[in-house]
Design a protein around this motif. Sequence first.
Motif: not given
Length: 186
Positions: A3, A47, A58, A60, A77, A79, A81
């Motif tokens: 993250q 995504e 990712l 988001r 923000w 993100f 994976d």
Amino acid sequence: AHQVRHVCRDTKIMKDDHFLGCFKDPAGFQRRVGELYSDPAAQSEDEIELARPVPRILQRFSGPVRDEAGIVMGRLWIFRDVTARQRMERELRESQYQLQQKARQVAEADRMKSQFLATTSHELRTPLNSLLGFLKLVLEGACSTPEEERSLLSYAYNTGTHLTTLLNDILDLAKIEAGNVPLNLE
């Protein structure tokens, strides 16, 4: 899952070509970020696909960061994976599709086997009934001459030979299906 958290106070990073070049759809990324900055209270989860340095997907999340008075100071923000999860989900869908295909093939093979058994039982029953009928006539003394008796026994013998051929063919098919006999096509 990795993250990355970042709080942005402005959109300068959205004009950085190096940063934007990482995304598969840089224009779409820029457009969505612009929409979120135009509505400071908006939250978003979606995504995005990275094209470099390594292709990734990712998840988001973006939401407003507020001070104690509730005034929006910037955006948070996050993100995450999700590439591995997406790959596993795709592989699962592919496996399910392959299993469905195999199930259809098994069902078709079962239908064909049932049809084969119905046809085969008819092909066996008819000559067997005539064989038994010829032998019954001979055993009951229904023949008026030795030639007639010999003729009925000859029919019975020929019918028995035909039945033996049918049964041998069925057994050969079963052995081939089980992989016990190599198939020689000549």
